[in-house]
Design a protein around this motif. Structure first.
Motif, PDB file in Angstrom:
ATOM      1  N   ASP A 428     123.892   9.251 -17.214  1.00 13.55           N
ATOM      2  CA  ASP A 428     123.159   8.484 -17.559  1.00 13.55           C
ATOM      3  C   ASP A 428     123.269   7.158 -16.268  1.00 13.55           C
ATOM      4  O   ASP A 428     122.238   7.446 -15.739  1.00 13.55           O
ATOM      5  CB  ASP A 428     124.276   7.675 -18.208  1.00 13.55           C
ATOM      6  N   THR A 447     119.895   3.269 -13.904  1.00 13.27           N
ATOM      7  CA  THR A 447     119.969   4.271 -15.332  1.00 13.27           C
ATOM      8  C   THR A 447     119.186   5.544 -14.209  1.00 13.27           C
ATOM      9  O   THR A 447     118.233   5.410 -13.371  1.00 13.27           O
ATOM     10  CB  THR A 447     119.215   3.488 -16.223  1.00 13.27           C
ATOM     11  N   PRO A 449     116.925   8.394 -15.143  1.00  8.47           N
ATOM     12  CA  PRO A 449     116.097   8.613 -15.864  1.00  8.47           C
ATOM     13  C   PRO A 449     115.871  10.262 -16.561  1.00  8.47           C
ATOM     14  O   PRO A 449     116.771  11.241 -16.342  1.00  8.47           O
ATOM     15  CB  PRO A 449     114.838   9.201 -14.727  1.00  8.47           C
ATOM     16  N   LYS A 450     115.343  10.329 -17.879  1.00  9.99           N
ATOM     17  CA  LYS A 450     115.831  11.420 -18.669  1.00  9.99           C
ATOM     18  C   LYS A 450     115.092  12.347 -17.335  1.00  9.99           C
ATOM     19  O   LYS A 450     113.870  12.039 -17.455  1.00  9.99           O
ATOM     20  CB  LYS A 450     115.075  11.212 -19.565  1.00  9.99           C
ATOM     21  N   GLY A 451     115.639  13.456 -17.583  1.00  5.49           N
ATOM     22  CA  GLY A 451     114.742  14.811 -16.557  1.00  5.49           C
ATOM     23  C   GLY A 451     115.640  14.749 -15.254  1.00  5.49           C
ATOM     24  O   GLY A 451     114.907  15.665 -14.430  1.00  5.49           O
ATOM     25  N   GLU A 453     119.382  15.114 -12.803  1.00  7.29           N
ATOM     26  CA  GLU A 453     120.839  15.197 -12.081  1.00  7.29           C
ATOM     27  C   GLU A 453     120.747  14.690 -11.847  1.00  7.29           C
ATOM     28  O   GLU A 453     120.357  15.551 -10.928  1.00  7.29           O
ATOM     29  CB  GLU A 453     120.738  16.506 -13.330  1.00  7.29           C
ATOM     30  N   ASP A 478     120.693  22.918 -19.696  1.00 12.46           N
ATOM     31  CA  ASP A 478     119.130  22.255 -20.433  1.00 12.46           C
ATOM     32  C   ASP A 478     118.703  22.277 -18.758  1.00 12.46           C
ATOM     33  O   ASP A 478     119.951  21.800 -17.846  1.00 12.46           O
ATOM     34  CB  ASP A 478     119.381  20.725 -20.787  1.00 12.46           C
ATOM     35  N   PRO A 480     116.966  20.090 -15.877  1.00 15.98           N
ATOM     36  CA  PRO A 480     116.298  19.176 -14.864  1.00 15.98           C
ATOM     37  C   PRO A 480     115.352  19.333 -14.323  1.00 15.98           C
ATOM     38  O   PRO A 480     115.285  20.718 -14.299  1.00 15.98           O
ATOM     39  CB  PRO A 480     117.486  18.424 -14.522  1.00 15.98           C
ATOM     40  N   SER A 554     111.862   9.625 -10.324  1.00 11.54           N
ATOM     41  CA  SER A 554     110.901   9.098 -11.438  1.00 11.54           C
ATOM     42  C   SER A 554     110.043   9.382 -11.477  1.00 11.54           C
ATOM     43  O   SER A 554     108.709   9.893 -12.314  1.00 11.54           O
ATOM     44  CB  SER A 554     111.370   6.997 -11.382  1.00 11.54           C
TER      45      SER A 554
END
Length: 560
Positions: A428, A447, A449-451, A453, A478, A480, A554
């Motif tokens: 996170d 932060t 980003p989503k996707g 690790e 999952d 990434p 990103s």
């Protein structure tokens, strides 16, 4: 240091040399020469060669080690540590085999010095040093039991356990006169330092016991005390230099014992020089010292000598008696040369039991039982190395002990190194206040980003880290889009680490996952570029700190 930078320390000490320093060196050299005499004879006989070979070794090697060495006060010559291996080589390969093995060891020592291995050899694990030193001490003591008690044994077995079985079975053949000479010799050597620390107890024991044996033989008819002359013919003639016939087959057969002689000689000489440094407040040149030891072991066997190295006891005697420069070591060799020419024939009257007593005291001094006892309280890995090296030394031989001990120590070292490297997953957010590789200006938190690790490697990146990655990533269900690998705490990466990293990247690419490296220092970055790693993931994906790595991740996620 290359060969042309080889600088014996005697060159710098002679610049300000004066009469006062020479007087101190002269006095110390004479005393050390007298101390070295009985030890040289005893070490030679225990090694299975005639007594004059021990003195020749002390003369030739003593001059060379002092003249070419890297220590101001080092005294070189034959030592007890070599007894076991010399005896074993002679039994298997003969005197000529010993000569060739010593020449090869001399060449190895010179190579060690040229390759800057002096500083590395000093860091051979302490349990190995204590293990084989204690094992040598026990072996030396075992070889002297027969002469110490005058036992009548015709065929002495070479095996350690069989030796003690033979001693027990034949102890009834003890000669009371020889046993008395041996035990009294030990007592004299033990008591003498309390009377005078300048006069060597071993020399006093030899003089008194030789006179006593002659009087017993002359006036009481005691002929059972065996002397050096009963076992050896002694010569006071210096042999001419002879080069043995060397074949490739002989060289291949003697590589292992030659390496053992070289390693043992390097360890003992550098240990002696280091101990001397602590006393005189100086620093020796390890690599110059190794080259000098190598030259000494090239010269000594050509004149019939045996392996030589720096001797701690004689070096400390030199310091305690005021020796200031390598001139003291040269004087010690000159004293031995004079004794060799004028008094060597008298050595035939020295009782073998007396020499056995000298070596019994030497073996006690070598055994280091206090250090052995302390190491037994250490972690099991150190204890295992200690015990394995010790028992291999006494049951098999020193060559096997050193080889196996070093292999075990290397394996344990690699295991410990692997344990120091761990891989963790950051979830996170990243707290910039706890990170040193983050540009913290106007940033309260980072932060992930989503996707994406983020993994972090703490410690050297080598064979263990790749497996850690695989184990950790297998726990995540999952997949990434980007994996950021933080390497800010990776001081170096080796070829195995690069190979594992490439495998990780290849597997990730097959799964459609991009790899981004973060916090790569200049040294690691250069290694990666040389291996072509940047061509695999793209140089833009090797980032200097986490801010850039997150921005890059990103971009990749947005483009997918």
């Amino acid at each position: 240091m290359n060969l042309f930078e080889f600088k014996p320390i005697i060159l710098s000490t002679l610049k300000n040399y004066n009469r006062k320093i020479f007087a101190a060196d002269l006095l110390s050299g004479v005393i050390v020469g007298i101390v070295a005499l009985p030890l040289a004879i005893a070490f030679a006989i225990a090694s299975g060669v005639s007594p004059e070979k021990g003195i020749i070794t002390a003369i030739v090697a003593g001059v060379i080690i002092s003249a070419l060495g890297g220590s101001k006060v080092q005294i070189g010559g034959p030592t007890g540590a070599f007894i076991v291996i010399i005896y074993g080589i002679i039994q298997q390969y003969g005197i000529e085999g010993l000569t060739i093995a010593t020449l090869m060891a001399g060449a190895f020592l010179i190579l060690f010095g040229i390759l800057h291995l002096g500083t590395i050899i000093k860091y051979i694990p302490y349990p190995i040093v204590v293990g084989f030193t204690s094992g040598i001490a026990v072996t030396i003591f075992t070889t002297q039991v027969k002469d110490l008690f005058g036992l009548s044994i015709q065929n002495m077995p070479s095996d350690f356990i069989e030796k003690w079985i033979t001693y027990i079975r034949n102890f009834s053949t003890i000669d009371p006169w020889s046993a008395t000479v041996g035990i009294v010799s030990v007592l004299i050597i033990i008591v003498m330092p309390r009377i005078s620390k300048k006069i060597p107890g071993s020399l006093i024991a030899i003089i008194l016991m030789t006179v006593a044996a002659l009087l017993l033989k002359q006036f009481l008819g005691v002929h059972s005390i065996e002397t050096i002359g009963d076992r050896f013919s002694i010569s006071n003639q210096l042999p001419s230099a002879q080069v043995p016939q060397i074949t490739w087959q002989t060289i291949k057969g003697l590589v292992s014992p030659a390496v053992t002689i070289a390693i043992l000689g390097a360890i003992e000489s550098l240990l002696s020089a280091t101990v001397a440094d602590g006393v005189i407040g100086e620093h020796h040149n390890s690599n110059t010292e190794l080259i000098a030891q190598g030259v000494a072991n090239l010269a000594s066997p050509l004149f019939g000598g045996i392996p030589a190295t720096g001797a701690i006891a004689r070096t400390m005697t030199n310091i305690n008696n005021g020796g200031k420069t390598p001139i003291a070591g040269i004087v010690h060799a000159a004293v031995l040369l004079l004794i060799f020419f004028f008094f060597m024939p008298l050595a035939k009257y020295i009782p073998m039991a007396c020499l056995a007593g000298v070596l019994v005291v030497v073996s006690y001094g070598m055994c280091g039982w206090r250090s052995f006892k302390e190491l037994m309280n250490n972690p099991w890995s150190d204890v295992s190395v200690l015990l394995i090296t010790f028992f291999l030394t006494i049951i098999f031989d020193l060559t096997v002990a050193i080889e196996v001990g070093l292999i075990i120590a290397c394996l344990l070292f690699m295991r410990r190194m692997a344990e120091t490297t761990d891989v963790k997953v950051i979830m996170d957010e990243i707290d910039p206040n706890k990170e040193v590789d983050i540009n913290t200006s106007n940033i309260e938190h980072l932060t992930i980003p989503k996707g994406v690790e983020v993994y972090e490697i703490n410690g050297p990146y080598f064979f263990g880290a790749g497996n850690s990655f695989e184990e950790i990533m297998a726990t995540f269900g999952d997949r990434p889009k980007v994996r950021i690998i933080r390497m800010r705490k990776v001081p170096f990466v080796d070829s195995t680490g690069i190979h594992n990293l490439k495998n990780l990247c290849t597997m990730s690419q097959k799964e459609g996952i991009k790899i981004v490296l973060s916090g790569v220092n200049a040294k690691v970055q250069e290694t990666l570029y040389k291996s072509g790693f940047d061509q695999l993931i793209g140089r833009e994906n090797i980032c200097s700190h986490i801010n850039i790595a997150l921005d890059r991740a990103s971009e990749i996620v947005a483009d997918v």
